[in-house]
Design an enzyme around this catalytic site. Structure first.
Site, PDB file in Angstrom:
ATOM      1  N   GLU A   1       8.107   3.145  14.522  1.00 49.28           N
ATOM      2  CA  GLU A   1       8.918   3.499  13.357  1.00 49.28           C
ATOM      3  C   GLU A   1       8.963   5.010  13.205  1.00 49.28           C
ATOM      4  O   GLU A   1       8.013   5.712  13.563  1.00 49.28           O
ATOM      5  CB  GLU A   1       8.346   2.843  12.104  1.00 49.28           C
TER       6      GLU A   1
ATOM      7  N   VAL B   1      -0.747 -12.477   9.357  1.00 51.37           N
ATOM      8  CA  VAL B   1       0.617 -12.844   8.939  1.00 51.37           C
ATOM      9  C   VAL B   1       1.612 -12.452  10.040  1.00 51.37           C
ATOM     10  O   VAL B   1       2.558 -13.195  10.319  1.00 51.37           O
ATOM     11  CB  VAL B   1       0.977 -12.199   7.574  1.00 51.37           C
ATOM     12  N   GLY B   2       1.364 -11.334  10.706  1.00 48.95           N
ATOM     13  CA  GLY B   2       2.241 -10.912  11.804  1.00 48.95           C
ATOM     14  C   GLY B   2       2.319 -11.973  12.887  1.00 48.95           C
ATOM     15  O   GLY B   2       3.403 -12.278  13.405  1.00 48.95           O
TER      16      GLY B   2
ATOM     17  N   CYS C   1      -3.314   1.649   6.655  1.00 51.90           N
ATOM     18  CA  CYS C   1      -3.591   1.016   7.950  1.00 51.90           C
ATOM     19  C   CYS C   1      -4.127   2.024   8.967  1.00 51.90           C
ATOM     20  O   CYS C   1      -4.728   1.634   9.955  1.00 51.90           O
ATOM     21  CB  CYS C   1      -2.328   0.381   8.489  1.00 51.90           C
TER      22      CYS C   1
ATOM     23  N   GLU D   1       4.125  -4.000  12.649  1.00 49.52           N
ATOM     24  CA  GLU D   1       3.184  -2.903  12.328  1.00 49.52           C
ATOM     25  C   GLU D   1       2.022  -3.553  11.601  1.00 49.52           C
ATOM     26  O   GLU D   1       2.114  -3.848  10.411  1.00 49.52           O
ATOM     27  CB  GLU D   1       3.871  -1.882  11.407  1.00 49.52           C
TER      28      GLU D   1
ATOM     29  N   GLY E   1       2.206  -5.348   7.817  1.00 45.33           N
ATOM     30  CA  GLY E   1       1.211  -6.090   7.040  1.00 45.33           C
ATOM     31  C   GLY E   1       0.034  -6.466   7.928  1.00 45.33           C
ATOM     32  O   GLY E   1      -0.227  -5.810   8.937  1.00 45.33           O
ATOM     33  N   SER E   2      -0.624  -7.543   7.566  1.00 43.72           N
ATOM     34  CA  SER E   2      -1.846  -7.914   8.284  1.00 43.72           C
ATOM     35  C   SER E   2      -1.526  -8.561   9.637  1.00 43.72           C
ATOM     36  O   SER E   2      -0.451  -9.144   9.825  1.00 43.72           O
ATOM     37  CB  SER E   2      -2.664  -8.873   7.432  1.00 43.72           C
ATOM     38  N   THR E   3      -2.493  -8.498  10.539  1.00 41.76           N
ATOM     39  CA  THR E   3      -2.309  -9.078  11.872  1.00 41.76           C
ATOM     40  C   THR E   3      -2.116 -10.596  11.773  1.00 41.76           C
ATOM     41  O   THR E   3      -1.293 -11.170  12.487  1.00 41.76           O
ATOM     42  CB  THR E   3      -3.517  -8.716  12.760  1.00 41.76           C
TER      43      THR E   3
ATOM     44  N   ASN F   1       0.807  -1.235   0.000  1.00 47.60           N
ATOM     45  CA  ASN F   1       0.000   0.000   0.000  1.00 47.60           C
ATOM     46  C   ASN F   1       0.835   1.279   0.000  1.00 47.60           C
ATOM     47  O   ASN F   1       0.373   2.309  -0.467  1.00 47.60           O
ATOM     48  CB  ASN F   1      -1.061  -0.014   1.117  1.00 47.60           C
TER      49      ASN F   1
HETATM   50  P1  NAD Z   1      -0.166  -9.159   4.201  1.00 52.38           P
HETATM   51  O1  NAD Z   1       0.080  -9.445   5.617  1.00 52.38           O
HETATM   52  O2  NAD Z   1      -0.932 -10.135   3.410  1.00 52.38           O
HETATM   53  O3  NAD Z   1       1.212  -8.954   3.418  1.00 52.38           O
HETATM   54  C1  NAD Z   1       2.217  -8.070   3.835  1.00 52.38           C
HETATM   55  C2  NAD Z   1       3.568  -8.595   3.350  1.00 52.38           C
HETATM   56  O4  NAD Z   1       3.818  -9.843   3.954  1.00 52.38           O
HETATM   57  C3  NAD Z   1       3.651  -8.840   1.847  1.00 52.38           C
HETATM   58  O5  NAD Z   1       4.911  -8.467   1.379  1.00 52.38           O
HETATM   59  C4  NAD Z   1       3.475 -10.324   1.729  1.00 52.38           C
HETATM   60  O6  NAD Z   1       4.105 -10.840   0.594  1.00 52.38           O
HETATM   61  C5  NAD Z   1       4.159 -10.793   2.978  1.00 52.38           C
HETATM   62  N1  NAD Z   1       3.740 -12.118   3.458  1.00 52.38           N
HETATM   63  C6  NAD Z   1       2.514 -12.674   3.410  1.00 52.38           C
HETATM   64  N2  NAD Z   1       2.561 -13.926   3.944  1.00 52.38           N
HETATM   65  C7  NAD Z   1       3.836 -14.135   4.348  1.00 52.38           C
HETATM   66  C8  NAD Z   1       4.521 -15.231   4.967  1.00 52.38           C
HETATM   67  N3  NAD Z   1       3.901 -16.373   5.294  1.00 52.38           N
HETATM   68  N4  NAD Z   1       5.847 -15.100   5.230  1.00 52.38           N
HETATM   69  C9  NAD Z   1       6.483 -13.960   4.902  1.00 52.38           C
HETATM   70  N5  NAD Z   1       5.899 -12.895   4.308  1.00 52.38           N
HETATM   71  C10 NAD Z   1       4.584 -12.994   4.045  1.00 52.38           C
HETATM   72  O7  NAD Z   1      -0.843  -7.724   4.172  1.00 52.38           O
HETATM   73  P2  NAD Z   1      -1.414  -6.929   2.928  1.00 52.38           P
HETATM   74  O8  NAD Z   1      -2.809  -7.322   2.675  1.00 52.38           O
HETATM   75  O9  NAD Z   1      -0.460  -6.998   1.785  1.00 52.38           O
HETATM   76  O10 NAD Z   1      -1.346  -5.440   3.532  1.00 52.38           O
HETATM   77  C11 NAD Z   1      -2.421  -4.849   4.142  1.00 52.38           C
HETATM   78  C12 NAD Z   1      -2.353  -4.996   5.655  1.00 52.38           C
HETATM   79  O11 NAD Z   1      -1.187  -4.338   6.143  1.00 52.38           O
HETATM   80  C13 NAD Z   1      -3.506  -4.315   6.356  1.00 52.38           C
HETATM   81  O12 NAD Z   1      -3.970  -5.102   7.406  1.00 52.38           O
HETATM   82  C14 NAD Z   1      -2.898  -3.025   6.891  1.00 52.38           C
HETATM   83  O13 NAD Z   1      -3.562  -2.474   7.978  1.00 52.38           O
HETATM   84  C15 NAD Z   1      -1.519  -3.458   7.213  1.00 52.38           C
HETATM   85  N6  NAD Z   1      -0.608  -2.312   7.242  1.00 52.38           N
HETATM   86  C16 NAD Z   1      -0.116  -1.915   8.451  1.00 52.38           C
HETATM   87  C17 NAD Z   1       0.719  -0.818   8.522  1.00 52.38           C
HETATM   88  C18 NAD Z   1       1.274  -0.350   9.846  1.00 52.38           C
HETATM   89  O14 NAD Z   1       2.216   0.438   9.850  1.00 52.38           O
HETATM   90  N7  NAD Z   1       0.758  -0.802  10.972  1.00 52.38           N
HETATM   91  C19 NAD Z   1       1.074  -0.118   7.359  1.00 52.38           C
HETATM   92  C20 NAD Z   1       0.548  -0.566   6.141  1.00 52.38           C
HETATM   93  C21 NAD Z   1      -0.288  -1.681   6.102  1.00 52.38           C
END
Ligand code: NAD
Length: 495
Positions: free
Chosen positions: A469, A242-243, A294, A260, A238-240, A160
């Site tokens: 960050e 995957v986190g 996010c 994050e 990324g998403s909660t 994003n």
């Molecule tokens: P996502 O978690 O699907 O993907 C994020 C990243 O993780 C991508 O590069 C993806 O390739 C990678 N990934 C996915 N599965 C993985 C795995 N098993 N091992 C290693 N890497 C993996 O999230 P998304 O849909 O791409 O992004 C949107 C989400 O991110 C939303 O929930 C948004 O709120 C969050 N976000 C948070 C912040 C913040 O600073 N808190 C900023 C931007 C986006």
């Protein structure tokens, strides 16, 4: 016709940046990247696997041995040069962002500046990394601390903000002397790779910054980054879901972690707010990047006394948006990243409608523009039973909830597992303090819908993750504090 870059060598096809060189995946495999506006192919990138990732980590580890000993001033100059090159190539970087992410050119340019500012900010922090001198409680002992770089860092970022999410991590990592392996998002890898090219031109030593790509192999690459003992830190945005997975994987080697994650931001307008300011704030916060940030407002709570006025003024503003291809003049809002994102938005709108909400504007897909477009949508009469109340929509839909009292709205605002950003509008100074303190979030916007700033700490609480960050706090995420005690240093001299 495909967009043109002033410097076409910034578009890197089929290669990743490892140890200062452009390399293909050992398997030779690649994946395709598509323009979310037109659906047309932009290009192909290497499908890195576990073995490729291990090789990148090895190079980052070798580079760490020397990079960690550069002076802060030397690291500062490298980051500053990289910042200058980003600004010189801002138009091309913005073109890449619009092409692969879809956001309008003006927003993409804003992102390039925001992203570059992390390098500028951390170039200024690099020479000012201090330890402490601590008065010991043991007579004759002396205690001090050294701040050391944690080591090789694995960085994983989303699509994003194709530029800003990666610079927000690389900036502090390099400032303190770490080296990195950054996995670029599969949807938007070309911006990350262009940044790697600029790193090369800025004189970043070989192996200090490695940028790798994967789509189908993402879990395998993630597995290596989170379990290889050489990697000492993972920073993930990324998403909660995957986190949580990455945190579990990191437990095998107990890595330092920054997460994050997703948000579900409450946006509260009290009766005593300046309604026009609140409308502008809501437009900025809700609809930036078509709702795909996010920190986007996800639940808009408006107090009963100003509810109708707010709904009317807000809807009028949203009606002025022009949706389309981000490269077109006059377009204010681009597509969503893919059709799955459109489907989620559609589900949230239909769910709200079915449970009694009223669609004031929009509420439908825009198939004539393409499969990834959705109308900017305003919905009134939202209630807590609707999906949008508890799930991050990540799209251009504003759901308006009516509330009566401060106690009631704070209860609703905090009734979620996540806590990233929260916003509210009020001109009552006591309420401002009270509500800011009561919101269970990592970041609060008071009378503004825009809070991102490299000088301010960005991060969440609860299931939005941990770590900060940007700002002076961003530095500590990449350091360890080593304590040194000198024994037998004697007593103070007697007069
Ligand atoms: P996502 O978690 O699907 O993907 C994020 C990243 O993780 C991508 O590069 C993806 O390739 C990678 N990934 C996915 N599965 C993985 C795995 N098993 N091992 C290693 N890497 C993996 O999230 P998304 O849909 O791409 O992004 C949107 C989400 O991110 C939303 O929930 C948004 O709120 C969050 N976000 C948070 C912040 C913040 O600073 N808190 C900023 C931007 C986006």
């Amino acid at each position: 016709m495909a967009p043109k870059l002033k410097d076409p060598s910034l578009l890197k096809q089929d290669v990743c940046y490892v140890n200062g060189e452009w390399v293909k995946a050992k398997s030779g495999k690649t994946f395709e990247v598509f323009d979310p506006s037109t659906g047309k192919l932009i290009g192909t990138c290497p499908e890195f696997d576990a073995e490729d990732t291990k090789a990148a980590i090895k190079h980052a580890a070798a580079a760490f041995d020397t990079f960690r000993h550069k002076t802060g001033r030397e690291r500062s100059k490298i980051l500053r040069k990289w910042y200058d090159l980003m600004m010189e190539n801002a138009d091309d970087l913005a073109t890449l962002i619009t092409w692969e992410n879809g956001k309008p050119t003006a927003d993409a340019k804003g992102e390039v500046t925001y992203a570059a500012n992390f390098f500028e900010w951390f170039s200024e922090e690099a020479p000012r990394i201090y330890g402490d001198t601590i008065p010991s409680s043991v007579p004759g002992n002396r205690v001090w601390t050294i701040k050391e770089p944690v080591g090789v860092c694995g960085l994983i970022t989303p699509w994003n903000f194709p530029a800003a999410m990666i610079t927000r991590k690389i900036g502090p990592a390099l400032a303190v002397g770490c080296t990195v392996v950054a996995k670029a998002p599969g949807e938007t890898p070309f911006t990350s790779l262009a940044l790697a090219e600029l790193a090369h031109r800025a004189g970043v030593p070989a192996g200090v910054v490695n940028v790798i790509t994967a789509l189908g192999n993402t879990p395998a690459v993630g597995q290596v980054l989170t379990t290889d003992p050489t990697v000492r830190k993972i920073s993930f945005t990324g998403s909660t879901g995957v986190g949580k997975l990455l945190m579990k994987q990191c437990s095998s080697t107990l890595k330092k972690l920054s997460l994050e994650l997703g948000g579900n931001a409450p946006f509260i307008v009290f009766d005593d707010a300046d309604i026009d300011v609140a409308v502008t704030g809501a437009i900025n916060s809700k609809f930036r990047s078509s709702g795909q940030t996010c920190v986007c407002a996800n639940r808009l709570y408006v107090q009963a006394g100003v509810y109708d006025e707010f709904c009317r003024k807000f809807t009028e503003k949203v009606r002025e948006f022009r949706v389309g291809n981000g490269f077109e003049q006059g377009v204010t809002h681009g597509p969503l990243i893919h059709d799955r994102a459109v489907d989620k938005v559609e589900q949230h709108v239909r769910d709200a409608e079915k449970k009694g909400a009223k669609v004031l504007l929009g509420g439908h897909k825009l198939p004539d523009l393409g499969p990834n477009f959705y109308q900017p949508t305003v919905i009134s009469g939202m209630t807590s039973e609707m999906a949008m109340a508890s799930e991050e929509t990540f799209g251009p839909v504003a759901g308006l909830f009516k509330f009566e009292t401060e106690e009631e709205v704070l209860k609703w605002a905090n009734a979620t597992e996540v806590g990233l950003a929260g916003y509210f509008f009020s001109r009552d100074i006591q309420r401002v303090h009270r509500v800011a303190e009561h919101l269970e979030v990592g970041m609060v916007g008071v009378n503004t819908g825009l809070i991102s700033d490299p000088a301010a700490p960005f991060g969440g609480v609860k299931e939005s993750g941990f770590g900060r960050e940007g700002s002076l706090y961003g530095i500590g995420e990449y350091q360890i504090t080593k304590m040194v005690t000198y024994g037998g240093m004697g007593q103070p001299l007697q007069k």
